[in-house]
Motif scaffolding. Structure first.
Motif, PDB file in Angstrom:
ATOM      1  N   ASP A 184     -42.924   2.034  36.244  1.00 23.50           N
ATOM      2  CA  ASP A 184     -42.710   2.821  34.847  1.00 23.50           C
ATOM      3  C   ASP A 184     -44.144   3.159  34.676  1.00 23.50           C
ATOM      4  O   ASP A 184     -45.922   3.992  35.948  1.00 23.50           O
ATOM      5  N   PRO A 185     -44.930   4.013  33.759  1.00 25.63           N
ATOM      6  CA  PRO A 185     -46.463   5.076  34.005  1.00 25.63           C
ATOM      7  C   PRO A 185     -46.954   4.404  34.374  1.00 25.63           C
ATOM      8  O   PRO A 185     -48.551   4.997  34.216  1.00 25.63           O
ATOM      9  N   GLU A 186     -47.482   2.816  33.839  1.00 22.73           N
ATOM     10  CA  GLU A 186     -48.523   2.264  34.243  1.00 22.73           C
ATOM     11  C   GLU A 186     -48.700   1.889  35.995  1.00 22.73           C
ATOM     12  O   GLU A 186     -49.604   1.204  35.756  1.00 22.73           O
ATOM     13  N   GLY A 187     -47.397   1.773  36.044  1.00 27.10           N
ATOM     14  CA  GLY A 187     -47.886   1.751  38.048  1.00 27.10           C
ATOM     15  C   GLY A 187     -46.963   0.139  37.984  1.00 27.10           C
ATOM     16  O   GLY A 187     -45.912  -0.110  39.222  1.00 27.10           O
ATOM     17  N   GLN A 188     -46.026  -0.401  37.099  1.00 24.54           N
ATOM     18  CA  GLN A 188     -45.359  -1.477  36.600  1.00 24.54           C
ATOM     19  C   GLN A 188     -43.960  -0.911  38.063  1.00 24.54           C
ATOM     20  O   GLN A 188     -42.990  -0.462  37.612  1.00 24.54           O
ATOM     21  N   ILE A 189     -43.172  -2.064  38.522  1.00 25.47           N
ATOM     22  CA  ILE A 189     -41.826  -1.812  39.013  1.00 25.47           C
ATOM     23  C   ILE A 189     -41.154  -2.614  38.975  1.00 25.47           C
ATOM     24  O   ILE A 189     -40.871  -4.475  38.431  1.00 25.47           O
ATOM     25  N   SER A 190     -39.564  -2.132  38.688  1.00 28.66           N
ATOM     26  CA  SER A 190     -38.473  -2.428  38.129  1.00 28.66           C
ATOM     27  C   SER A 190     -37.577  -2.190  39.386  1.00 28.66           C
ATOM     28  O   SER A 190     -37.562  -1.406  40.021  1.00 28.66           O
ATOM     29  N   VAL A 191     -36.273  -3.166  39.830  1.00 24.73           N
ATOM     30  CA  VAL A 191     -35.572  -3.291  40.904  1.00 24.73           C
ATOM     31  C   VAL A 191     -34.200  -3.063  39.785  1.00 24.73           C
ATOM     32  O   VAL A 191     -34.102  -4.345  39.034  1.00 24.73           O
ATOM     33  N   PHE A 192     -33.613  -2.102  40.557  1.00 24.87           N
ATOM     34  CA  PHE A 192     -32.648  -2.030  40.697  1.00 24.87           C
ATOM     35  C   PHE A 192     -30.795  -1.618  41.716  1.00 24.87           C
ATOM     36  O   PHE A 192     -31.831  -1.282  42.100  1.00 24.87           O
ATOM     37  N   ALA A 193     -30.156  -2.983  41.405  1.00 29.16           N
ATOM     38  CA  ALA A 193     -29.438  -2.752  42.317  1.00 29.16           C
ATOM     39  C   ALA A 193     -27.563  -2.450  42.176  1.00 29.16           C
ATOM     40  O   ALA A 193     -27.368  -2.744  41.493  1.00 29.16           O
ATOM     41  N   PHE A 194     -27.152  -1.469  42.764  1.00 28.14           N
ATOM     42  CA  PHE A 194     -25.412  -1.665  43.027  1.00 28.14           C
ATOM     43  C   PHE A 194     -24.849  -1.836  43.817  1.00 28.14           C
ATOM     44  O   PHE A 194     -25.092  -1.179  44.784  1.00 28.14           O
ATOM     45  N   LEU A 195     -23.681  -2.399  43.795  1.00 30.30           N
ATOM     46  CA  LEU A 195     -22.564  -2.724  44.606  1.00 30.30           C
ATOM     47  C   LEU A 195     -20.920  -2.610  43.976  1.00 30.30           C
ATOM     48  O   LEU A 195     -20.821  -2.018  43.270  1.00 30.30           O
ATOM     49  N   TYR A 196     -20.425  -1.652  45.447  1.00 27.35           N
ATOM     50  CA  TYR A 196     -19.308  -1.081  45.520  1.00 27.35           C
ATOM     51  C   TYR A 196     -18.760  -1.944  46.166  1.00 27.35           C
ATOM     52  O   TYR A 196     -19.008  -2.190  47.745  1.00 27.35           O
ATOM     53  N   SER A 197     -17.160  -1.958  46.146  1.00 20.44           N
ATOM     54  CA  SER A 197     -16.692  -2.873  47.043  1.00 20.44           C
ATOM     55  C   SER A 197     -15.736  -1.867  47.999  1.00 20.44           C
ATOM     56  O   SER A 197     -15.488  -1.594  47.579  1.00 20.44           O
ATOM     57  N   LEU A 198     -16.306  -2.565  49.191  1.00 20.52           N
ATOM     58  CA  LEU A 198     -15.160  -1.449  49.845  1.00 20.52           C
ATOM     59  C   LEU A 198     -13.596  -1.470  50.333  1.00 20.52           C
ATOM     60  O   LEU A 198     -12.851  -0.260  50.649  1.00 20.52           O
ATOM     61  N   LEU A 199     -13.070  -2.904  49.135  1.00 19.08           N
ATOM     62  CA  LEU A 199     -11.308  -2.541  48.550  1.00 19.08           C
ATOM     63  C   LEU A 199     -11.473  -2.169  47.863  1.00 19.08           C
ATOM     64  O   LEU A 199     -10.152  -2.133  46.781  1.00 19.08           O
ATOM     65  N   THR A 200     -12.522  -2.179  46.481  1.00 13.40           N
ATOM     66  CA  THR A 200     -11.903  -0.996  45.374  1.00 13.40           C
ATOM     67  C   THR A 200     -11.337   0.178  45.281  1.00 13.40           C
ATOM     68  O   THR A 200      -9.926   0.352  44.407  1.00 13.40           O
ATOM     69  N   GLU A 201     -11.760   0.822  45.954  1.00 10.36           N
ATOM     70  CA  GLU A 201     -10.548   1.835  46.254  1.00 10.36           C
ATOM     71  C   GLU A 201     -10.381   2.714  47.705  1.00 10.36           C
ATOM     72  O   GLU A 201     -10.158   2.239  49.089  1.00 10.36           O
ATOM     73  N   PRO A 202      -9.558   3.159  48.238  1.00  7.71           N
ATOM     74  CA  PRO A 202      -8.392   3.042  49.867  1.00  7.71           C
ATOM     75  C   PRO A 202     -10.040   4.292  49.930  1.00  7.71           C
ATOM     76  O   PRO A 202     -10.785   4.715  49.336  1.00  7.71           O
ATOM     77  N   LEU A 203      -9.245   3.204  51.372  1.00 10.73           N
ATOM     78  CA  LEU A 203     -10.840   3.978  52.275  1.00 10.73           C
ATOM     79  C   LEU A 203     -11.110   5.464  52.385  1.00 10.73           C
ATOM     80  O   LEU A 203     -10.237   5.766  52.842  1.00 10.73           O
ATOM     81  N   GLY A 204     -11.968   5.826  52.153  1.00 11.98           N
ATOM     82  CA  GLY A 204     -12.590   7.366  52.799  1.00 11.98           C
ATOM     83  C   GLY A 204     -12.239   8.075  51.173  1.00 11.98           C
ATOM     84  O   GLY A 204     -12.437   9.323  51.518  1.00 11.98           O
ATOM     85  N   GLN A 205     -11.979   8.085  50.176  1.00 10.50           N
ATOM     86  CA  GLN A 205     -11.556   7.885  48.882  1.00 10.50           C
ATOM     87  C   GLN A 205     -13.059   7.402  48.102  1.00 10.50           C
ATOM     88  O   GLN A 205     -12.872   8.334  46.663  1.00 10.50           O
ATOM     89  N   VAL A 206     -13.806   7.357  48.568  1.00  9.27           N
ATOM     90  CA  VAL A 206     -15.606   7.060  47.359  1.00  9.27           C
ATOM     91  C   VAL A 206     -16.165   7.951  47.869  1.00  9.27           C
ATOM     92  O   VAL A 206     -16.866   8.036  48.486  1.00  9.27           O
ATOM     93  N   ASP A 207     -16.609   8.156  46.459  1.00 11.08           N
ATOM     94  CA  ASP A 207     -17.364   9.613  46.705  1.00 11.08           C
ATOM     95  C   ASP A 207     -19.279   8.706  45.712  1.00 11.08           C
ATOM     96  O   ASP A 207     -19.249   8.201  45.037  1.00 11.08           O
ATOM     97  N   GLU A 208     -19.349   8.295  47.070  1.00  6.96           N
ATOM     98  CA  GLU A 208     -20.729   7.387  46.805  1.00  6.96           C
ATOM     99  C   GLU A 208     -22.169   8.620  45.979  1.00  6.96           C
ATOM    100  O   GLU A 208     -22.738   8.122  45.476  1.00  6.96           O
ATOM    101  N   GLU A 209     -22.067   9.731  46.806  1.00  5.59           N
ATOM    102  CA  GLU A 209     -23.300  10.938  45.982  1.00  5.59           C
ATOM    103  C   GLU A 209     -22.336  10.714  44.219  1.00  5.59           C
ATOM    104  O   GLU A 209     -23.545  10.860  43.092  1.00  5.59           O
ATOM    105  N   GLN A 210     -21.291  10.704  43.999  1.00  5.94           N
ATOM    106  CA  GLN A 210     -21.030  10.251  42.557  1.00  5.94           C
ATOM    107  C   GLN A 210     -21.408   9.077  42.149  1.00  5.94           C
ATOM    108  O   GLN A 210     -21.990   8.356  40.916  1.00  5.94           O
ATOM    109  N   LEU A 211     -21.237   8.103  42.599  1.00  6.50           N
ATOM    110  CA  LEU A 211     -21.525   6.668  42.293  1.00  6.50           C
ATOM    111  C   LEU A 211     -23.491   6.978  42.223  1.00  6.50           C
ATOM    112  O   LEU A 211     -23.455   6.132  41.683  1.00  6.50           O
ATOM    113  N   GLN A 212     -23.681   7.049  43.608  1.00 10.36           N
ATOM    114  CA  GLN A 212     -25.072   7.486  43.281  1.00 10.36           C
ATOM    115  C   GLN A 212     -25.844   8.290  41.939  1.00 10.36           C
ATOM    116  O   GLN A 212     -27.097   7.808  40.998  1.00 10.36           O
TER     117      GLN A 212
END
Length: 112
Positions: free
Chosen positions: A40-68
């Motif tokens: 934040d503007p005062e220098g405080q840090i927050s953490v966000f984490a995002f998970l996707y299962s490798l079983l959610t989509e057929p292998l190789g069909q996940v667009d990680e750039e879109q998820l980012q």
């Protein structure tokens, strides 16, 4: 900022940094995780984490750039809603979107 993170966005004075290289495979679960530090503007840090299962989509069909991009949008929405918490914010990808996950087993918080 940590040398393991790259600046990916600035929103309303908040800087968003992504741990490189982005989504990373973790052997603990059959999934990939991306994490972000938000300063934040005062220098405080927050953490966000995002998970996707490798079983959610057929292998190789996940667009990680879109998820980012979707992950950054979730962070920007939290900034807009003034909902950056002192505890880590965690999300899982379900049915085409990231959903908040309360104390998931796959994430070890950085703050006790």
């Amino acid at each position: 900022m940590l040398p393991t993170h790259r600046h990916v966005a600035e929103h309303r004075g908040f800087n968003i940094y992504q741990r490189m290289p982005g989504f990373e495979y973790t052997p603990i679960v059959l999934a990939k995780i991306a994490s972000y530090l938000i300063q934040d503007p005062e220098g405080q840090i927050s953490v966000f984490a995002f998970l996707y299962s490798l079983l959610t989509e057929p292998l190789g069909q996940v667009d990680e750039e879109q998820l980012q991009r979707e992950a950054v949008a979730v962070i920007q929405q939290a900034i807009d809603a003034d909902k950056l918490a002192q505890e880590d914010a965690t999300f899982e990808y379900h049915v085409g979107r990231f959903v908040a996950a309360e104390q998931p087993r796959w994430w070890i918080p950085i703050r006790p």
